[in-house]
Each structure stands twice: as structure tokens, then as C-alpha cells.
Motif scaffolding. Structure first.
Motif, mmCIF file in Angstrom:
data_model
loop_
_atom_site.group_PDB
_atom_site.id
_atom_site.type_symbol
_atom_site.label_atom_id
_atom_site.label_comp_id
_atom_site.label_asym_id
_atom_site.label_seq_id
_atom_site.Cartn_x
_atom_site.Cartn_y
_atom_site.Cartn_z
ATOM 1 N N LEU A 171 0.855 -1.182 0.000
ATOM 2 C CA LEU A 171 0.000 0.000 0.000
ATOM 3 C C LEU A 171 0.889 1.229 0.000
ATOM 4 C CD1 LEU A 171 -2.710 1.457 0.240
ATOM 5 C CD2 LEU A 171 -2.569 1.171 2.722
ATOM 6 N N LEU A 172 0.730 2.080 -1.032
ATOM 7 C CA LEU A 172 1.526 3.290 -1.175
ATOM 8 C C LEU A 172 0.622 4.507 -0.996
ATOM 9 C CD1 LEU A 172 3.036 1.009 -2.930
ATOM 10 C CD2 LEU A 172 4.193 2.940 -4.037
ATOM 11 N N PHE A 173 0.964 5.349 -0.028
ATOM 12 C CA PHE A 173 0.306 6.638 0.141
ATOM 13 C C PHE A 173 1.149 7.697 -0.562
ATOM 14 C CE2 PHE A 173 -2.712 6.514 4.046
ATOM 15 C CZ PHE A 173 -3.532 5.649 3.340
ATOM 16 N N ILE A 174 0.538 8.452 -1.464
ATOM 17 C CA ILE A 174 1.251 9.419 -2.294
ATOM 18 C C ILE A 174 0.673 10.804 -2.018
ATOM 19 C CG2 ILE A 174 1.877 10.027 -4.662
ATOM 20 C CD1 ILE A 174 1.133 7.036 -5.344
ATOM 21 N N ASP A 175 1.529 11.747 -1.666
ATOM 22 C CA ASP A 175 1.069 13.092 -1.320
ATOM 23 C C ASP A 175 1.985 14.116 -1.986
ATOM 24 O OD1 ASP A 175 -0.778 14.629 0.745
ATOM 25 O OD2 ASP A 175 1.208 15.567 0.782
ATOM 26 N N LEU A 176 1.375 15.115 -2.642
ATOM 27 C CA LEU A 176 2.159 16.177 -3.279
ATOM 28 C C LEU A 176 2.646 17.142 -2.207
ATOM 29 C CD1 LEU A 176 -0.060 16.926 -6.415
ATOM 30 C CD2 LEU A 176 1.737 15.225 -6.124
ATOM 31 N N ASP A 177 3.935 17.482 -2.253
ATOM 32 C CA ASP A 177 4.534 18.267 -1.183
ATOM 33 C C ASP A 177 4.115 19.733 -1.198
ATOM 34 O OD1 ASP A 177 5.851 16.053 -0.192
ATOM 35 O OD2 ASP A 177 7.623 16.387 -1.436
ATOM 36 N N ASN A 178 4.013 20.329 -2.370
ATOM 37 C CA ASN A 178 3.762 21.770 -2.435
ATOM 38 C C ASN A 178 2.456 22.102 -3.157
ATOM 39 O OD1 ASN A 178 4.768 20.819 -4.858
ATOM 40 N ND2 ASN A 178 5.724 22.757 -5.415
ATOM 41 N N PHE A 179 1.496 21.192 -3.104
ATOM 42 C CA PHE A 179 0.246 21.436 -3.837
ATOM 43 C C PHE A 179 -0.514 22.626 -3.270
ATOM 44 C CE2 PHE A 179 -4.357 20.753 -4.245
ATOM 45 C CZ PHE A 179 -4.465 20.799 -5.624
ATOM 46 N N LYS A 180 -0.522 22.785 -1.959
ATOM 47 C CA LYS A 180 -1.276 23.887 -1.365
ATOM 48 C C LYS A 180 -0.741 25.232 -1.833
ATOM 49 C CE LYS A 180 -3.198 25.407 3.049
ATOM 50 N NZ LYS A 180 -3.114 26.823 2.711
ATOM 51 N N ASP A 212 -4.797 16.383 -2.422
ATOM 52 C CA ASP A 212 -3.646 15.936 -3.219
ATOM 53 C C ASP A 212 -3.132 14.593 -2.739
ATOM 54 O OD1 ASP A 212 -2.835 16.925 -0.792
ATOM 55 O OD2 ASP A 212 -0.911 17.665 -1.522
ATOM 56 N N GLU A 213 -4.007 13.804 -2.114
ATOM 57 C CA GLU A 213 -3.614 12.502 -1.584
ATOM 58 C C GLU A 213 -4.075 11.392 -2.527
ATOM 59 O OE1 GLU A 213 -5.271 12.146 2.268
ATOM 60 O OE2 GLU A 213 -4.029 13.710 3.154
ATOM 61 N N PHE A 214 -3.149 10.521 -2.889
ATOM 62 C CA PHE A 214 -3.438 9.358 -3.730
ATOM 63 C C PHE A 214 -2.984 8.105 -2.988
ATOM 64 C CE2 PHE A 214 -2.968 12.963 -6.495
ATOM 65 C CZ PHE A 214 -3.933 12.804 -7.474
ATOM 66 N N ALA A 215 -3.567 6.982 -3.397
ATOM 67 C CA ALA A 215 -3.185 5.699 -2.795
ATOM 68 C C ALA A 215 -3.138 4.642 -3.892
ATOM 69 C CB ALA A 215 -4.170 5.293 -1.709
ATOM 70 N N LEU A 216 -2.162 3.767 -3.790
ATOM 71 C CA LEU A 216 -1.999 2.674 -4.749
ATOM 72 C C LEU A 216 -1.914 1.366 -3.972
ATOM 73 C CD1 LEU A 216 -1.508 1.487 -7.556
ATOM 74 C CD2 LEU A 216 0.923 2.073 -7.298
ATOM 75 N N LEU A 217 -2.847 0.473 -4.272
ATOM 76 C CA LEU A 217 -2.862 -0.857 -3.671
ATOM 77 C C LEU A 217 -2.446 -1.843 -4.755
ATOM 78 C CD1 LEU A 217 -3.588 -2.438 -1.085
ATOM 79 C CD2 LEU A 217 -5.906 -2.696 -2.004
ATOM 80 N N THR A 249 6.978 15.031 -4.482
ATOM 81 C CA THR A 249 6.052 14.049 -3.921
ATOM 82 C C THR A 249 6.705 13.310 -2.768
ATOM 83 O OG1 THR A 249 5.150 13.732 -6.137
ATOM 84 C CG2 THR A 249 4.540 12.107 -4.473
ATOM 85 N N SER A 250 5.910 12.987 -1.775
ATOM 86 C CA SER A 250 6.348 12.110 -0.675
ATOM 87 C C SER A 250 5.490 10.860 -0.708
ATOM 88 C CB SER A 250 6.198 12.813 0.674
ATOM 89 O OG SER A 250 7.031 13.955 0.742
ATOM 90 N N ILE A 251 6.103 9.721 -0.450
ATOM 91 C CA ILE A 251 5.417 8.435 -0.534
ATOM 92 C C ILE A 251 5.687 7.634 0.726
ATOM 93 C CG2 ILE A 251 5.165 6.267 -1.814
ATOM 94 C CD1 ILE A 251 6.031 7.728 -4.334
ATOM 95 N N GLY A 252 4.625 7.113 1.324
ATOM 96 C CA GLY A 252 4.748 6.189 2.443
ATOM 97 C C GLY A 252 4.300 4.802 2.016
ATOM 98 N N VAL A 253 5.066 3.780 2.406
ATOM 99 C CA VAL A 253 4.817 2.422 1.937
ATOM 100 C C VAL A 253 4.611 1.501 3.137
ATOM 101 C CG1 VAL A 253 5.629 0.534 0.470
ATOM 102 C CG2 VAL A 253 6.322 2.893 -0.032
ATOM 103 N N ALA A 254 3.548 0.697 3.054
ATOM 104 C CA ALA A 254 3.300 -0.349 4.050
ATOM 105 C C ALA A 254 3.075 -1.658 3.313
ATOM 106 C CB ALA A 254 2.095 -0.005 4.909
#
Length: 810
Positions: free
Chosen positions: A398-407, A445-450, A486-491
Motif C-alpha cells: 500500500l503506497l500513500f502518495i502526497d504532493l509536497d507543495n500542492f497547497k 492531493d492525496e493518492f493511494a496505490l494498492l 512528492t512524498s510516498i509512504g509504503v506499508a
């Protein structure tokens, strides 16, 4: 007459009227149906009249043959011919009493005329018992009595559809019989008279009962006919105007009736629809490769074969070049013996409803902006992990994908450009998704990839690196070239969690760690992140208690004028005096306070306390206080500043508020109004950490500022990085052109101090000058510094503060 007698009389009158209404058509009761009912009574008599005529002729012939020798031949012949011909003549006459249209109705006065005819006919027969009976012998009298009784009985039954006619006939023959008995020798007692009276009354009752039954049947038939006409009218109107259509099939499976609406729905001629079995017709018209069509048609076939009713069976049908959706409902028909007699049902075109349902289902599971799966669809799919069935039992990532400077991009260029950026990010992410994986936009700006294909750690790491490289390439949106990181967190499952909730938490913690590591990177979850999260939660709870107990204190770092070495003020820096951990720097608890919103309460306390302590300093010294973006945007910031100045007695020109660039950019109009209000009171405003954010000349000209603070990141690299020197030079030149003061933060070496002085910087602060100190150390520090300045004036050198004594300012 007394009241009870009148009441009894009225009741009998009411009952008699009701009885008459039960056997006689009445326009006041039956309305337009009265003449129709009368016609039906006459028709019933006409149907029986041929049989009555035959019996009448036989009786007449018998009577004439038996009495031929006793009565005058001419008189007997005339009587026989008259009685025999009366009924055929009556048949012709009674037919004239009925007019035939779409249904028969009787002419006015038809009932009265018919009763008169029956009375005349009955009078012809009364001649026999009244005149002949007294002159006959025993055998002839018995014959006459038998014939008369038979005539009374048969006439009463056959004329019972019209009760008045039957009563008249019975009364006429009964009266003739009474006269004959009175004149004959057989009237030796009252027994025969009593029997005749009883017999006549019985026949009156029988006639009334039969007539009532006949009229009840007529009224029931009329009501059934009315209901049928109403149903036919409604069905016809339904078929002509409603979008639904009726269908009925025979036991052989063929349509019995094809309405225009049904033919229009099928798009076929009526003849073709009648020739082909209904199920076969539906089978030919349903798409062969559509699983829904195959299933629905199979169920319908099973229901029809098993005799089971079905309702709202949805079936796709190809009508012309278009596929329509029908909803079919039906129930079996049975004949009077309980045998299957076909099926009857209704069909409706539900294409629009079906499309609306599909669209709602799509919207419920699809993100409207990017076309990816939405949070609901993602949660549903992720929830299947806990079931342990099918492919979900395999390891996955499971990858959480978030754009760093979207705001920042969204606030600077508008939501239209921000939406375009999100769509382009979604397109790029989709290129890295394999079949069977699920890519979703969770919101903002949050995406997720399973993914099940990249379930191993090295595979997930390679995928994350590929995504980072792909998303770092520039975007072109509305003639604006954008760069996003982009920053990505992986579980990984099942390593990091077996259930969806724990896996989500792990991926979220990994994303938080990626952002904390400097962003534009990816991080895998490990146990230390969970511990850090728990520590952060504990810190949040303790922070609330600390605010209530006022466990915070202020330290002050001096700001020095470069050209004279004079201390011009102090920056207030908050510290947490923890009961167990001792003194905690702001770098540890300020981010938590900003996340939870506690920064407002803390910032308000810092402002009031800094103003209070500054009143103990010399009048020429200022105090600088940092305002968070949330605190600056609050509606009561002006009232808070006024209250802090008023309660402490600090002069407004001695207060300098430091704000970040993001606080100004997020609300241009509100920020400008707030700055104008602060400046009008004499409060100074400095822009903190200049050069790390937008650094736009446009808003520098627009906003009323007093000072730019050069971020320590550039100052620390000043003596080793030419780019840092260029940035600092540009900031100082820009400030000088806009008549703004400059303060360089983070001075650590004498070389940096010399270079800043050469570049024309106004003020400095940092470890080289002094470390942040408690409020109680400010007065001794000022005494020491000013004593050193006096020694310089008298030729004695002073030792600069040891930079190694410094601690992190924030």
C-alpha cells in the motif's frame, strides 16, 4: 294513532318499498340501468315463451278434446284458437317493447303493457275453472283442476323474471279457480279453498324469491360489466399513454394480443410478434455476450416453466441499434379447472433509470475530478484484505502518495490550475499501475496505490522511486509551468498489518516520516514510526496540560545593529519547562501545536508574556514575537495585540511581529488589512525566513512591512556557497530598494559577520552574538554588553560571546 304504531307502520312501508326495489327496476334506484334491466326481463320471458307456447297448445288441445262433447263446438273452437294464438301474438308484440342499440333497452311503459297482456291471457284461462268446472263430471273436473294447477305453477316459474306479471297470472288463475269451486258441488267445505289460498301464497313467495334472484343477478352482471368497461378503459388509456406495456402469452408461449405500445417497444410489426414464441423472441433480441442478459433470460425461463411469478426482472434488449433495459413482471394464469392457461404481465422501459443507477454507482466509486477510484471504492477494496479470500490473501503493498507543495500551487495560481495538476498527476500515476491493482484519489492531493504485483519490499521500493521520478517532471497547466515534488509512504501486508485499519495507519506513518525526512522521498514503515507516533500523541496530550498549567517560559535572543554593535532588541523564543523531561525546545513541540490548533493559545500567551517582560527593559529596546499563520489569520488578532499592549503598558513601537510568507499569501486582502491595522498602531512588522518561500516582489510592494529577516540557511552557507552569497546580496538589495530593514539570522562565525557587514545588512542575531537566554539573564547581559562597549570607547577590547555557548534558537 300513537307514536309506536306510526313507527311500526313506517317500518313496514319501508320494507315493502325495499322488496319492490329488489324485484322491480326503478329509475330512482337503478338510474340509467332501469330500462336495460326491464329489457333483460322481457328478453328472459321471450326466451321462455316458445316453450310456454308449446305447453299452452298441448293443454288447450287436451282441454278441447276432453270437453268437445260437453261444450258447444263453436265456443270451444273459438276459445282454443284464441288461447293458442295468444302467445305467438304476445311474442311478436313483446319484441316491439325492446329497442336494440349497443345494448337492449325497454320502451317506456313496457312493463305495464306486458302485465296487461299476461292478465288478459290469464283471464282466457280462467274461463275453464269458472264456467266449465261446475258442469263437468268427476273425471273432467280432475283434469281441469290438474291443468289449472299446472298452469299456475309453470306460469309462475316462467314469468318469475318479471314479478308483477307472474303475480298477475297467478292471481288471475287463482281467482278463476275460486269462482269455479264456489259454483261447483265440490265446494263442500273450506278445505279446498284454504289449500288454494295457501298454494297461491306459496307461489307468490316463490315468484318473489326467483324474481329477486333474477334482479340480483342482473345488477351483479351490470356491475361486473361496468367494472370490465372501466378496466378496459383504464387498460386502453394505460397502453396509449403510459410508458409501460401489457403482455399475455398462451400456454404455447405465444403472445395473445399485441398492442401498439408493445409493438413500438419491440420495434417489430405486430404480425411477427404474434408468430414467434415470446421467450424465443426475447432470446433473439438480447445481447448474446452480456452476462446480465443470459442470467435474466435464464431466470425468466425457469420461472415460466416452474409456474413461479416474478417481478421487476431486468433484461437488456437490443432494439434496432440501441440496447434498452426492460423490467418484466408477470404471474401465471389458470382456467376454472386449475390448469395452466398462460401468463399475464407488464413490461416497462427502465433504460433511463438503469443509466441513472449506473451513473450513481460510478459517482459513488469514482473520483469526479481524476476519474480514478475514490475513497469509498478504495476503502471497500481494502476492506477485502481482512476477508482473506481470493487474490486478497496474497501479499500486497500500500503506497500513500502526497504532493509536497500542492497547497502553495493551489493558493498561488488558483483552483483551476490546481485541478489540472491533479488530473495530470493521476494520468502519470495510471501509467505505472498494472492490471488488477487499484489506484485511488483519497481527496485533495492525496493518492493511494494498492498493488499485488509489487508486494515485496524491493519491488515496492523500485515502484516508489519510479513514481517519484515520474511525478518530479514539470507540468504544463494553463500556460503555467509547474514543478511538484512528492512524498510516498509504503506499508506491506501482511508484514506491517493483516487488517485494513492497521495497514492504513502504517502507510500514513510512513508518509509522515517521508515528509519529516525532507520530502520528495519515500519511506517504508517500521516499528520506530509507531513509537514516534505514540510519543507524538502523548506529547499532544501533555501539551494541553502544559497550556493549562502555564509550564512554558520565554527565552530571548538579542538582535544587534551591525554598524554600531548596539543591541536593539530581543526575539522572544518559547521553551517548555517539562516536569519530567526538563527544558524542551520549540522544534519538538511547535509542530505538534500547529497540527492540533493549540498554537493559537500558545501564541497568545507568548505575545502577552513577551510584552509584559519587555516593559522591564530599557525604553530603546524592542521585542520581536513570532506569529503563526493560523494566529495571524484569526479575526481577533488586532484585539489581541491591543489587549497585550494595554495590559503590559508597552509602547506599540517597541513591539515587532514576525510573520511568515505563507501567512500573507493565503489571504491577500485579509493580510493587507491586518498589516495596515497593525502599522497604524505603530507596531512594526517583519517578514520571517525570507527567501525560503514565494519571495515575490509583487506582494512585497503591496504589503506594508518594516523588515526582512534573512533565513539562517543562507547565512550559514554564506562563506562557502556562492549561490547563498547571491541570494543574500539580492535580498539586501531588494530590501534597500523598498526601504526595508534587514536582519540576518543564524550568525555563527566572524567571517559571516564580516561578509554581511560588507553586503550592507542592517541587523544580525545568532550564536556569535549570544545564545537565547532566560528573561532573568537579559538585564545582566545588557550590563555586560554595555560595559564592554564603554571599554571599547576607552580603548579596551571586549571579548565577543563564544558561539559554542549557543543552542538551537527554534
Amino acid at each position: 294513532m300513537s307514536q309506536p304504531q306510526r313507527s311500526w307502520s313506517s317500518q313496514w312501508k319501508y320494507r315493502i318499498v325495499q322488496w319492490l326495489h329488489d324485484v322491480i327496476p326503478d329509475e330512482s334506484v337503478d338510474g340509467p340501468q332501469a330500462r336495460y334491466f326491464r329489457a333483460r326481463q322481457i328478453l328472459a320471458l321471450l326466451n321462455l315463451l316458445p316453450l310456454i307456447a308449446v305447453g299452452n297448445a298441448v293443454n288447450t288441445l287436451v282441454m278441447c278434446s276432453v270437453l268437445w262433447d260437453r261444450l258447444p263446438h263453436l265456443w270451444l273452437a273459438v276459445w282454443g284458437i284464441t288461447v293458442t294464438a295468444a302467445l305467438p301474438i304476445a311474442h311478436l308484440w313483446w319484441r316491439q317493447l325492446i329497442t336494440h342499440g349497443h345494448r337492449p333497452v325497454a320502451v317506456f311503459g313496457a312493463g305495464r303493457q306486458l302485465v296487461i297482456h299476461v292478465v288478459v291471457f290469464g283471464a282466457l284461462w280462467t274461463v275453464m275453472p269458472a264456467i266449465v268446472f261446475p258442469q263437468s263430471d268427476a273425471g273432467q273436473a280432475l283434469l281441469i283442476g290438474t291443468v289449472v294447477v299446472g298452469m299456475i305453477c309453470s306460469g309462475a316459474f316462467m314469468l318469475s323474471p318479471m314479478v308483477p306479471a307472474a303475480w298477475a297470472f297467478v292471481a288471475a288463475l287463482g281467482a278463476g279457480s275460486v269462482v269455479g269451486l264456489l259454483r261447483s258441488d265440490y265446494a263442500t267445505g273450506n278445505s279446498l279453498m284454504l289449500l288454494l289460498l295457501v298454494y297461491s301464497l306459496v307461489m307468490f313467495g316463490v315468484v318473489f324469491a326467483n324474481g329477486r334472484t333474477f334482479m340480483s343477478r342482473l345488477r351483479a352482471d351490470a356491475e361486473a360489466d361496468r367494472q370490465k368497461q372501466l378496466i378496459d378503459l383504464l387498460l386502453r388509456d394505460f397502453e396509449e399513454h403510459a410508458s409501460d406495456w401489457l403482455w399475455e402469452i398462451s400456454p404455447s408461449g405465444h403472445l395473445r394480443h399485441v398492442s401498439a405500445r408493445l409493438a413500438e417497444s419491440f420495434g417489430l410489426p405486430q404480425r411477427q410478434l404474434l408468430q414467434q414464441p415470446f421467450l424465443e423472441l426475447l432470446g433473439h433480441m438480447s445481447p448474446k455476450d452480456d452476462a446480465d442478459a443470459v442470467h435474466a433470460l435464464s431466470r425468466m425461463t425457469t420461472c415460466i416453466r416452474m409456474g413461479q411469478p416474478f417481478r421487476d426482472l431486468e433484461l437488456p434488449i437490443a432494439v434496432g441499434h440501441e440496447v434498452r433495459w426492460w423490467a418484466l413482471s408477470a404471474k401465471p394464469l389458470y382456467d376454472e379447472r386449475g390448469r395452466a392457461a398462460g401468463w399475464r404481465g407488464v413490461g416497462s422501459d427502465i433504460t433511463q433509470n438503469r443509466q441513472a443507477r449506473e451513473e450513481l454507482a460510478r459517482l459513488a466509486n469514482q473520483d469526479a475530478l481524476t476519474g480514478l477510484a475514490n475513497r469509498h471504492r478504495f476503502s471497500t477494496e481494502l476492506g477485502r484484505l481482512g476477508a482473506g479470500q481470493g487474490r486478497d490473501s496474497r501479499p500486497c503493498a500500500l503506497l500513500f502518495i502526497d504532493l509536497d507543495n500542492f497547497k502553495n500551487i493551489n493558493d498561488t495560481f488558483g483552483h483551476g490550475v490546481g485541478d489540472q495538476l491533479l488530473r495530470r498527476v493521476a494520468v502519470r500515476l495510471a501509467t505505472c499501475v498494472t492490471e488488477g491493482d487499484l489506484l485511488a484519489r483519497l481527496g485533495g492531493d492525496e493518492f493511494a496505490l494498492l498493488t499485488w504485483r509489487h508486494a515485496q519490499a524491493h519491488e515496492a521500493a523500485a515502484l516508489a522511486a519510479r513514481l517519484l521520478a515520474l511525478l518530479s517532471e514539470p507540468y504544463q497547466c494553463d500556460e503555467v509551468r509547474l514543478e511538484s515534488r512528492t512524498s510516498i509512504g509504503v506499508a506491506l501486508a501482511p508484514r506491517d498489518g493483516h487488517d485494513p485499519q492497521s495497514l492504513l495507519q502504517c502507510a500514513d506513518l510512513a508518509l509522515y516520516a517521508a515528509k519529516a525526512a525532507g520530502r520528495n522521498t519515500h519511506r517504508f514503515f517500521d516499528a520506530s514510526m509507531a513509537e514516534a507516533a505514540r510519543s507524538r500523541v502523548r506529547l499532544q496530550q501533555e501539551l494541553g496540560h502544559a497550556l493549562a498549567a502555564e509550564q512554558f517560559t520565554l527565552h530571548f535572543q538579542p538582535q544587534m545593529k551591525l554598524d554600531s554593535g548596539e543591541v536593539i532588541g530581543f526575539e522572544a523564543l518559547v521553551r517548555w519547562q517539562h516536569s519530567e523531561r526538563g527544558l524542551i525546545g520549540p522544534g519538538e513541540f511547535i509542530p505538534v501545536a500547529e497540527e492540533t490548533g493549540q498554537i493559537v493559545t500558545l501564541g497568545n500567551w507568548v505575545l502577552r508574556e513577551a510584552c509584559r517582560l519587555a516593559t522591564t527593559w530599557p525604553q530603546d529596546l524592542r521585542v520581536a514575537v513570532n506569529l503563526s499563520a493560523v494566529q495571524f489569520r484569526s479575526s481577533d488578532i488586532i484585539e489581541l495585540v491591543d489587549e497585550a499592549l494595554a495590559s503590559s503598558g508597552l509602547a506599540p513601537e517597541r513591539l515587532e511581529l514576525e510573520i511568515t510568507e505563507s501567512a500573507l499569501i493565503e489571504d491577500h486582502d485579509g493580510a493587507q488589512a491586518t498589516l495596515m491595522a497593525l502599522r497604524s498602531r505603530g507596531v512594526r512588522v517583519a517578514m520571517d525566513d525570507f527567501g525560503t518561500g514565494y519571495s515575490s516582489l509583487a506582494y512585497l510592494r503591496r504589503f506594508p512591512l518594516d523588515k526582512l529577516k534573512i533565513d539562517g540557511m543562507f547565512v550559514r552557507s554564506l562563506d562557502s556557497d556562492e549561490d547563498a552569497q547571491a541570494v543574500v546580496t539580492a535580498i539586501i538589495s531588494l530590501a534597500r530598494a523598498l526601504h526595508l530593514d534587514t536582519t540576518a539570522e543564524g550568525i555563527e562565525t566572524a567571517e559571516q559577520l564580516i561578509m554581511l557587514k560588507a553586503l550592507g545588512c542592517d541587523d544580525v542575531q545568532g550564536y556569535l552574538i549570544a545564545r537565547p537566554m532566560p528573561a532573568t539573564d537579559v538585564a545582566p547581559y545588557l550590563t555586560r554588553i554595555r560595559g564592554a562597549s564603554a571599554q571599547i570607547e576607552h580603548g579596551t577590547s571586549a571579548r565577543a560571546a563564544d558561539p559554542r555557548e549557543g543552542v538551537t534558537a527554534r
